[in-house]
Design a protein around this motif. Sequence first.
Motif, PDB file in Angstrom:
ATOM      1  N   GLU A  53     -10.404  -1.470   2.385  1.00 37.26           N
ATOM      2  CA  GLU A  53     -10.456  -2.711   3.157  1.00 37.26           C
ATOM      3  C   GLU A  53     -10.385  -2.472   4.661  1.00 37.26           C
ATOM      4  O   GLU A  53     -10.841  -3.302   5.455  1.00 37.26           O
ATOM      5  CB  GLU A  53      -9.311  -3.653   2.760  1.00 37.26           C
ATOM      6  N   PHE A  54      -9.827  -1.321   5.062  1.00 38.10           N
ATOM      7  CA  PHE A  54      -9.596  -1.094   6.491  1.00 38.10           C
ATOM      8  C   PHE A  54     -10.806  -0.502   7.214  1.00 38.10           C
ATOM      9  O   PHE A  54     -10.692  -0.124   8.380  1.00 38.10           O
ATOM     10  CB  PHE A  54      -8.353  -0.225   6.670  1.00 38.10           C
ATOM     11  N   ASN A  95      -8.978  -8.762   5.478  1.00 36.61           N
ATOM     12  CA  ASN A  95      -8.987  -7.496   4.736  1.00 36.61           C
ATOM     13  C   ASN A  95      -7.603  -6.888   4.613  1.00 36.61           C
ATOM     14  O   ASN A  95      -7.264  -6.286   3.591  1.00 36.61           O
ATOM     15  CB  ASN A  95      -9.954  -6.509   5.401  1.00 36.61           C
ATOM     16  N   ARG A 142      -3.787  -6.783  -3.246  1.00 37.03           N
ATOM     17  CA  ARG A 142      -4.290  -5.858  -4.281  1.00 37.03           C
ATOM     18  C   ARG A 142      -3.186  -4.940  -4.799  1.00 37.03           C
ATOM     19  O   ARG A 142      -3.127  -4.639  -5.990  1.00 37.03           O
ATOM     20  CB  ARG A 142      -5.448  -5.026  -3.695  1.00 37.03           C
ATOM     21  N   LYS A 198      -5.977  -8.840   1.890  1.00 41.57           N
ATOM     22  CA  LYS A 198      -6.576  -8.475   0.599  1.00 41.57           C
ATOM     23  C   LYS A 198      -5.961  -7.177   0.084  1.00 41.57           C
ATOM     24  O   LYS A 198      -5.653  -7.047  -1.111  1.00 41.57           O
ATOM     25  CB  LYS A 198      -8.095  -8.314   0.733  1.00 41.57           C
ATOM     26  N   ASN A 199      -5.772  -6.205   0.967  1.00 37.69           N
ATOM     27  CA  ASN A 199      -5.158  -4.944   0.562  1.00 37.69           C
ATOM     28  C   ASN A 199      -3.721  -5.162   0.117  1.00 37.69           C
ATOM     29  O   ASN A 199      -3.287  -4.607  -0.906  1.00 37.69           O
ATOM     30  CB  ASN A 199      -5.212  -3.943   1.726  1.00 37.69           C
ATOM     31  N   SER A 257      -7.991   3.491  -1.782  1.00 40.90           N
ATOM     32  CA  SER A 257      -6.808   2.668  -1.522  1.00 40.90           C
ATOM     33  C   SER A 257      -6.838   2.016  -0.140  1.00 40.90           C
ATOM     34  O   SER A 257      -6.139   1.028   0.085  1.00 40.90           O
ATOM     35  CB  SER A 257      -5.523   3.495  -1.683  1.00 40.90           C
ATOM     36  N   VAL A 258      -7.639   2.544   0.768  1.00 44.09           N
ATOM     37  CA  VAL A 258      -7.695   1.974   2.126  1.00 44.09           C
ATOM     38  C   VAL A 258      -9.068   1.394   2.446  1.00 44.09           C
ATOM     39  O   VAL A 258      -9.384   1.153   3.617  1.00 44.09           O
ATOM     40  CB  VAL A 258      -7.295   3.025   3.190  1.00 44.09           C
ATOM     41  N   LEU A 311       0.828  -1.206   0.000  1.00 49.67           N
ATOM     42  CA  LEU A 311       0.000   0.000   0.000  1.00 49.67           C
ATOM     43  C   LEU A 311       0.862   1.255   0.000  1.00 49.67           C
ATOM     44  O   LEU A 311       0.632   2.190  -0.795  1.00 49.67           O
ATOM     45  CB  LEU A 311      -0.917  -0.019   1.227  1.00 49.67           C
TER      46      LEU A 311
END
Length: 277
Positions: free
Chosen positions: A204-205, A212, A219, A215-216, A201-202, A154
């Motif tokens: 999932e959080f 999650n 991704r 997953k991020n 971009s965030v 990220l």
Amino acid sequence: MKEKRVLYVSSEVIPYLPETEASSMSYFSPKMVNDRGGQIRIFTPRFGNINERRHQLHEVIRLSGMNLIINDLDMPLIIKVASIPKERMQVYFIDNEDYFKRKATLTDEDGNMFEDNDERAIFFAKGVIETVKKLNWAPDIIHVHGWLAGLLPLYIKNYYGNDPLFEDSKIVTSVYNQSFEGTLDTEMIDKLRFDALDDESVAEFEEPNYINLMKNAVRFSDAVIKGSEDLDPELNTYIDSLDKPTLDFQSHEEFADAYEGFYLNDILNEKEEDENE
């Protein structure tokens, strides 16, 4: 792997922490690259239960001293280094008095997750990237192991997205069956937004649980390795749904050729380039 540069970022590495799938592969995969002529750097947190005297850790003054801003607080970054016995491999340790002094890794003596594990993950990701920038060492591949290192993709692709040092770096994340119960701090998403990371971009959080978080990480990675034979079904399905190079589980007794081929052919596309020459 001759002359290839691989940066390993892991939440655990043997012999400094007990043997798990993640800590084992965080040792064996860089050893493979090192043995086959590549260049490696290994980064891991300096948890308080790592014995500094026994493992001969020492601070690297020229790399320490900067402050990282975590949720609007200045947190001093300390870099320590040690050499793995009998191997020509150095390990860099990301340290901070507030985050890593306690004599434990991720949970207290009752097995409860530390409340600041989200901030520790943010600090670790930013600390690694800032230190690699100071070293001026541009990796061909960045290989992420363990969920505490899971914010690195990220940050590389977003917060440090325009940094020329990483513009040609490819990120591969190994996903393991080493999760945690519940969620990290529910305000984690706001702490990520403080670093000007946008909502998309965030996303999932919104619920910062293990699934999650990984997953991020996946991704924002260029490739994925299934580090455990049995992954959570939801995570396994998510990985399979992505159009990314994916390597199935390999045991540490048999992984070497598979990892080298995956690094060179699937991540760096060197096979395709050779055929075009």
